[in-house]
Scaffold this active site. Structure first.
Site, short mmCIF file in Angstrom:
data_model
loop_
_atom_site.label_atom_id
_atom_site.label_comp_id
_atom_site.label_asym_id
_atom_site.label_seq_id
_atom_site.Cartn_x
_atom_site.Cartn_y
_atom_site.Cartn_z
N CYS A 9 0.87 -1.19 0.00
CA CYS A 9 0.00 0.00 0.00
C CYS A 9 0.90 1.23 0.00
O CYS A 9 2.08 1.13 -0.35
CB CYS A 9 -0.99 -0.02 1.17
N ASN A 12 2.25 1.43 4.32
CA ASN A 12 2.57 0.15 5.00
C ASN A 12 2.26 0.22 6.50
O ASN A 12 2.94 -0.40 7.30
CB ASN A 12 4.04 -0.26 4.77
N CYS A 14 -1.52 0.84 7.35
CA CYS A 14 -2.97 0.60 7.50
C CYS A 14 -3.43 -0.66 6.77
O CYS A 14 -3.83 -1.65 7.40
CB CYS A 14 -3.76 1.80 6.99
N ARG A 15 -3.39 -0.61 5.41
CA ARG A 15 -4.00 -1.70 4.64
C ARG A 15 -3.11 -2.91 4.47
O ARG A 15 -3.52 -4.05 4.75
CB ARG A 15 -4.42 -1.17 3.25
N SER A 16 -1.87 -2.73 3.98
CA SER A 16 -1.04 -3.91 3.70
C SER A 16 -0.65 -4.71 4.95
O SER A 16 -0.51 -5.93 4.85
CB SER A 16 0.18 -3.54 2.85
N ASP A 123 -8.29 4.02 1.03
CA ASP A 123 -7.31 4.39 2.05
C ASP A 123 -8.06 4.86 3.30
O ASP A 123 -8.76 5.87 3.24
CB ASP A 123 -6.43 5.50 1.48
P1 4NP Z 1 -1.81 2.82 4.04
O1 4NP Z 1 -2.47 4.18 4.61
O2 4NP Z 1 -1.26 3.16 2.68
O3 4NP Z 1 -2.97 1.89 3.97
O4 4NP Z 1 -0.76 2.41 5.05
C1 4NP Z 1 -1.76 5.37 4.72
C2 4NP Z 1 -0.93 5.57 5.78
C3 4NP Z 1 -0.23 6.77 5.91
C4 4NP Z 1 -0.38 7.75 4.94
C5 4NP Z 1 -1.22 7.54 3.87
C6 4NP Z 1 -1.91 6.35 3.75
N1 4NP Z 1 0.31 8.98 5.07
O5 4NP Z 1 0.10 9.87 4.24
O6 4NP Z 1 1.11 9.13 6.01
#
Ligand code: 4NP
Length: 151
Positions: A9, A12, A14-16, A123
């Site tokens: 993602c 790294n 939240c989703r992955s 997201d």
């Molecule tokens: P992820 O979510 O891609 O599912 O881990 C996010 C986590 C952090 C951020 C964006 C999306 N960020 O902008 O810090």
């Protein structure tokens, strides 16, 4: 030889990490290795988001030990399957592909549930807890299909 699966993602956190934990919990770890990475460098060495840890814990899944890392081009050599969470991740990973074989490894994870529809795992970072519950449910369904296919 083990089969190696990478979940990707943006952050790294939240989703992955949820996708990694869910799939790892559904396969034989002696045969299948599951990891995750982010396309960004925003959260290197960070633990998963506390809302991802919480929704996993609600389902008796512990992802709290995971640490964020950034996707690197060598991941194309180390992994057989690279599942990305959204179309933006897809673009960012495919940009790094050196060969057609690299590119063929990359697939949107929700195409496992909705073939060829190219649907994003939304997201959840800027939303509330319900977003994390939705993400968990989608990834639970997708990883059940992946586990059946590769086991
Ligand atoms: P992820 O979510 O891609 O599912 O881990 C996010 C986590 C952090 C951020 C964006 C999306 N960020 O902008 O810090």
């Amino acid at each position: 030889m083990k089969t190696n699966v990478l979940m990707v993602c943006l952050g790294n956190i939240c989703r992955s990490p949820l996708a990694e934990g869910l799939l790892a919990n559904k396969v034989n770890s002696e045969k299948i290795n599951v990891d995750s990475a982010g396309t960004s460098d925003y959260h290197i060495n960070h633990s998963p988001d506390k809302r991802s840890i919480a929704v996993a814990k609600d389902h008796k899944l512990d992802i709290s030990h995971q640490k964020g890392r950034q996707f690197v081009v060598e991941d194309f050599d180390r992994f057989d399957y690279i599942y990305v969470m959204d179309n933006s991740n897809y673009e960012n990973v495919v940009k790094l592909a050196r060969t057609e074989e690299d590119q063929r490894k990359v697939e949107l994870i929700l195409n496992k549930i909705f073939p060829k529809e190219n649907v994003d795992v939304p997201d959840p970072y800027y939303g509330g807890d319900q977003g994390f519950k939705n993400v968990y449910d989608m990834l639970d369904e997708a990883t059940t299909i992946i586990a059946k296919e590769i086991s």
